[in-house]
Enzyme design. Sequence first.
Site, PDB file in Angstrom:
ATOM      1  N   GLY A 112       0.650  -1.329  -0.040  1.00 56.41           N
ATOM      2  CA  GLY A 112      -0.034  -0.011   0.112  1.00 56.41           C
ATOM      3  C   GLY A 112       0.778   1.230  -0.012  1.00 56.41           C
ATOM      4  O   GLY A 112       0.263   2.414   0.409  1.00 56.41           O
TER       5      GLY A 112
ATOM      6  N   LYS B  75       6.812  17.121  -3.837  1.00 60.99           N
ATOM      7  CA  LYS B  75       7.022  17.508  -2.291  1.00 60.99           C
ATOM      8  C   LYS B  75       8.129  18.311  -2.124  1.00 60.99           C
ATOM      9  O   LYS B  75       8.286  19.327  -1.337  1.00 60.99           O
ATOM     10  CB  LYS B  75       7.602  15.894  -1.657  1.00 60.99           C
TER      11      LYS B  75
HETATM   12  N1  HSE Z   1       3.128   7.092  -2.816  1.00 58.31           N
HETATM   13  C1  HSE Z   1       3.837   7.687  -1.596  1.00 58.31           C
HETATM   14  C2  HSE Z   1       5.467   7.157  -0.865  1.00 58.31           C
HETATM   15  C3  HSE Z   1       3.028   7.878  -0.572  1.00 58.31           C
HETATM   16  O1  HSE Z   1       5.389   6.202  -1.655  1.00 58.31           O
HETATM   17  O2  HSE Z   1       6.089   7.967  -0.563  1.00 58.31           O
HETATM   18  C4  HSE Z   1       3.145   9.121   0.409  1.00 58.31           C
HETATM   19  O3  HSE Z   1       2.833  10.240   0.126  1.00 58.31           O
END
Ligand code: HSE
Length: 344
Positions: free
Chosen positions: A206, A224
């Site tokens: 997940g 980010k």
């Molecule tokens: N897909 C993102 C990760 C989830 O793997 O960091 C959190 O932003």
Amino acid sequence: MTWKLALAGCGNVGTALLEILHRKGAELATRHGFDCRVCLVTDPLRGVALNPEGLDLGTLLEKLRNGGTFNGLPEGLGSFESLLARSGANLFADATPTNLTTGEPGLTHLRVALSRGVHATTSSKGPLAVAAEELESLAKRHGALFRYEGAVMSGTPLVALIRENLAGCAVTKVEGILNGTTNYMLTRMEEGLSYGEALAEAQGKGYAEANPTADVEGWDAAVKVAILSRVVSGVALPVDRVDRTGISALTPEDLRTAKEEGRRIRLVATLIPDPESPVAKVAPERLPLDHPLASVRGATNAATLHTDHLGPITITGPGAGRTETGQALLTDLLAIARLTREEN
Ligand code: HSE
């Protein structure tokens, strides 16, 4: 005062926030002066729960656990704007899924809430990727606070660290492992898994976005970094200005060779927040083993902040997860309560 909270999105993160509020409601009121009633919950699958006097969280959570629905689906009960108005909410938490292209549905919810002067927090990167500047100025114009701790490193308090704890300190460079999926994959590929096997595992756990291209091609980390540019220096950095290379061209052989040479490959997001020409990039880097980011394994995130007064500071912790991101929303709600108290 009593806070009246509206929540959009009742998936893992939204439910985790409700669980925390239910479990810790009394403690949050006595220790943090945060007396909060949940007055509105909307979810495209579960429907709408609305009570301006406050919903019974025990009953609500029971329904969520049993896969039940609320009173009716949002489209049958009116627009989000009219639901928010009817709820009387003065606080809004957006826990809807991230869409990096449209920012929806969180973007519309945030526009509605902030335009009404309702303080808001989101855990979604989508609205920030698409319209961070607009949302910040909407908040300012309507006297609302807008926070987004959970958009980077989930509940690990990187945004608050920069904004609050390091206030007065210049952050001259940020280096971070900001994507859990790729760090998990690189860790597992070092252990011998193929790229495909490592990706399948990360998806199974997940960690990955609905479309994992966002992770493996560095888009998630690039968004980010763009968010961090705003946090560190207030400089808006469009995501397409982030120089971006993902991990899809890396092989287990590359990782083994790096290891033999005393290095570890990590997908590093770098920001040099020069107001004239900020440098932002995401790329695989061969880090020496004594680099603070080299030892970060699995889905864990980390960021090293280079500062003028304190030198380097590294913060490590989860970058995703239901309770972890629920905590990010909670910390923003508590900050809003504290900051508005200080104002009055
Ligand atoms: N897909 C993102 C990760 C989830 O793997 O960091 C959190 O932003």
